[in-house]
Design an enzyme around this catalytic site. Structure first.
Site, PDB file in Angstrom:
ATOM      1  N   ASP A  87       0.835  -1.210   0.000  1.00 13.72           N
ATOM      2  CA  ASP A  87       0.000   0.000   0.000  1.00 13.72           C
ATOM      3  C   ASP A  87       0.870   1.259   0.000  1.00 13.72           C
ATOM      4  O   ASP A  87       0.429   2.323  -0.376  1.00 13.72           O
ATOM      5  CB  ASP A  87      -0.956   0.019   1.204  1.00 13.72           C
ATOM      6  CG  ASP A  87      -0.226  -0.231   2.512  1.00 13.72           C
ATOM      7  OD1 ASP A  87       0.530   0.653   2.968  1.00 13.72           O
ATOM      8  OD2 ASP A  87      -0.399  -1.324   3.080  1.00 13.72           O
ATOM      9  N   ASP A 156       5.905  -5.679   7.184  1.00 15.98           N
ATOM     10  CA  ASP A 156       4.601  -4.995   7.267  1.00 15.98           C
ATOM     11  C   ASP A 156       3.583  -5.919   6.605  1.00 15.98           C
ATOM     12  O   ASP A 156       3.125  -5.699   5.492  1.00 15.98           O
ATOM     13  CB  ASP A 156       4.725  -3.663   6.505  1.00 15.98           C
ATOM     14  CG  ASP A 156       3.424  -2.878   6.454  1.00 15.98           C
ATOM     15  OD1 ASP A 156       3.372  -1.911   5.667  1.00 15.98           O
ATOM     16  OD2 ASP A 156       2.472  -3.245   7.172  1.00 15.98           O
TER      17      ASP A 156
END
Lengths: 274, 302
Positions: A87, A156
């Protein structure tokens, strides 16, 4: 007009539903179901396989804490690896640091990057930065074959379900440590102290065998189950080295006192992991 | 999906993921933007008192759960976070060893229970508007009553009507949302009464609500506190049962003590405590930047 709710699917005993106005994007890729909805209160919300990943309102607590804590703890961080993070939210924070020369983002699903470029442009445009190398590959495989070493590795990732499950296994942690330069720092997304106590214990035990100064810290994210999430810091260098260094750019969540306070853990968690 | 149902209603998820019965909790009372649903196994008891609808459920993960007028109040699995933070934080900073305490609200008994762990406290007055809640909880939540003893004096009345003069070292207000009678605790009258009831150097705490995203409750509580006490401090902690994932507490005093360091931590019965410790005490007073100066993204304006 009936209200529209989108429901988080991570847990079966506790379900968060967010009121949304419209579905901006909905696609089943080769790897996962990507949804982006618009909400008045939270802004745009990204869900993967029905699990809330980020909202415009409250993602700063997550991205600032996962990126700056490890980078500041290192004397001269140049090479950074982000596992997952397609993202771009973590990438945005990492790129604030002037010493960083290259950031490899190893993301499994190219569609995440493409879609987030469109709907979260502040994050997504950074993939065009000269310092960024996007590698679309299973991170496990990548770490097995790459000879590269990194000063900072940030995992992440999504939650340990399906594809991401192996990213919470001892083999992956060993691969990450092997890919670290001397006194390098790893930080991984490490779930939530009320719901995932045993997982946190397991990861801490692994960390203790691999590095000298493992530590757990946590942050507030209102839209995550339990109200927040934790991180596992792994390095032969203690996290305290990062205190009293200036923060790059404009922080929405992180400041010097929060940096320290994030490592204060409640008794029931300390009992399990210390 | 469409969720039909109102706060406190049990709904059934069918033909989807995680099918089962769930209780809906409205976390955003006035303009709901978020609903939380807790999975339940069965209703253990329910009762309509003169003040509210009381129900207790067995849940799948949280143990037993108390619901008042549809709002989740307390669960066995995570009650200790909030209840330890509202009691042990002030107890660890009061300069003179506290002898008398007043608890307003908290019909579940858990706040009084934490205070009763201090053998040095000689008197704990406990006021709640609804004696029925106390009776039902005493029966169903023995954990929250384990340390209650003859020092605890329960009075069924509206907390806003208290009229004590310099009687308590510590006053803890463990109230509900500002709706119905709960709204009486958001009044000038109540804050004046709190200040009057405290001994010199004493501490009163009330719910401080959310500094971010900013809420009316937060503003109101801060104004009322600052109008009636010389010093108002805010502390907070992440808690799964709370809207926005955390709760703030407003610690009010006329003393210039520094509440951020637990100077009298040796008073605290640490062997009886699951959450609170000295590091957590200090950390609770540390505010993320957005609590102080907001963020770029403002709900409803984007």
């Amino acid at each position: 007009m009936p209200k529209k709710w989108i429901t988080d699917r991570l847990h079966d005993f506790y379900r968060i539903s967010l009121l949304y106005q419209e579905v901006l994007f909905d696609e089943y890729t080769n790897y996962q179901h990507i949804q982006i909805v618009s909400t008045n209160f939270f802004g745009k919300v990204l869900l993967l396989d029905g699990i809330i990943q980020l909202t415009e309102l409250d993602n700063a607590g997550y991205h600032e804490m996962i990126a700056h804590i490890p980078i500041l703890a290192h004397d001269n961080p140049k090479q950074v690896l982000i596992v997952g993070g397609g993202d771009g939210g973590t990438l945005q924070q990492v790129l604030w640091h002037a010493t960083v020369e290259q950031v490899v983002v190893c993301e499994l699903d190219l569609r995440i990057v493409e879609v987030c470029k469109q709907f979260f442009p502040n994050f997504g445009k950074l993939f065009d930065d000269d310092r960024v190398q996007l590698i679309i590959q299973d991170a496990f495989e990548y770490l097995q074959v790459t000879g590269r070493k990194f000063d900072i590795i940030i995992a992440d990732t999504t939650d340990p379900i399906g594809e991401a499950e192996k990213l919470f296994a001892v083999e992956f942690y060993e691969l990450m440590v092997k890919a670290l330069t001397y006194n390098g720092v790893i930080v991984t997304q490490c779930e939530q102290m009320y719901f995932d106590l045993q997982l946190i214990k397991r990861m801490m035990d692994i960390a203790r065998r691999l590095v000298q100064h493992p530590a757990y810290y946590h942050t507030l994210v209102p839209t995550y189950p339990g109200g927040g999430i934790g991180f596992l810091y792994m390095s032969n260098s203690p996290w305290e080295k990062g205190l009293d260094k200036p923060y790059p750019g404009q922080m929405s969540y992180l400041n010097r006192d929060i940096h320290q306070a994030a490592f204060a853990l409640p008794e029931f968690l300390r009992d399990i992991i210390e | 999906m469409t969720i039909k149902g109102t706060v406190g209603q049990v709904i059934e998820y069918k033909n989807g993921v995680h099918d089962g019965l769930y209780l809906l909790d409205d976390e955003y009372a006035e303009a709901p933007s978020q609903l939380t649903a807790i999975r339940i196994e069965k209703l253990l008891t329910e009762h309509k008192s003169p003040y509210q609808h009381i129900s207790i459920y067995e849940t799948s993960f949280y143990g037993k759960m108390l619901v008042l007028d549809g709002f989740i109040q307390i669960t066995e699995a995570d009650y200790f976070c909030y209840h330890e933070m509202i009691t042990h934080v002030p107890m660890a900073v009061l300069p003179a060893e506290p002898k008398s305490a007043l608890v307003i609200g908290g019909g579940d008994g858990a706040a009084v229970n934490e205070l009763a762990k201090y053998q040095s406290l000689e008197r704990i007055v406990w006021i709640d508007i609804d004696a029925d809640v106390v009776e039902i909880c005493r029966k169903h939540f023995p954990t929250f009553y384990k340390f209650h003893d003859q020092r605890v004096e329960f009075i069924a009345m509206n907390g806003a009507d208290i009229d004590y003069k310099h009687e308590f070292d510590l006053i803890i207000t463990d109230g509900t949302d500002f709706v119905g009678e709960g709204a009486d605790l958001a009044s000038k009258k109540f804050y004046k009464a709190l200040a009057a009831a405290l001994k010199p150097g004493g501490i009163a705490t009330v719910l401080g609500w959310w500094a971010w995203p900013e809420s009316d409750y937060y503003e109101l509580t801060r104004e009322l506190g600052q109008a009636n006490f010389e010093h108002v401090h805010y502390y907070w902690f992440i808690d799964p049962s709370m809207k926005h994932g955390y709760m703030g507490i407003s610690l009010m005093t006329n003393s210039d003590l520094d509440p951020t360091t637990p100077q009298y931590f040796n008073r605290v019965p640490t062997h009886l405590i699951q959450y609170y410790n000295a590091a957590i005490h200090s950390a609770a007073f540390v505010l993320p930047t957005c609590f102080i100066s907001g963020t770029d993204f403002v709900p409803g304006k984007s």
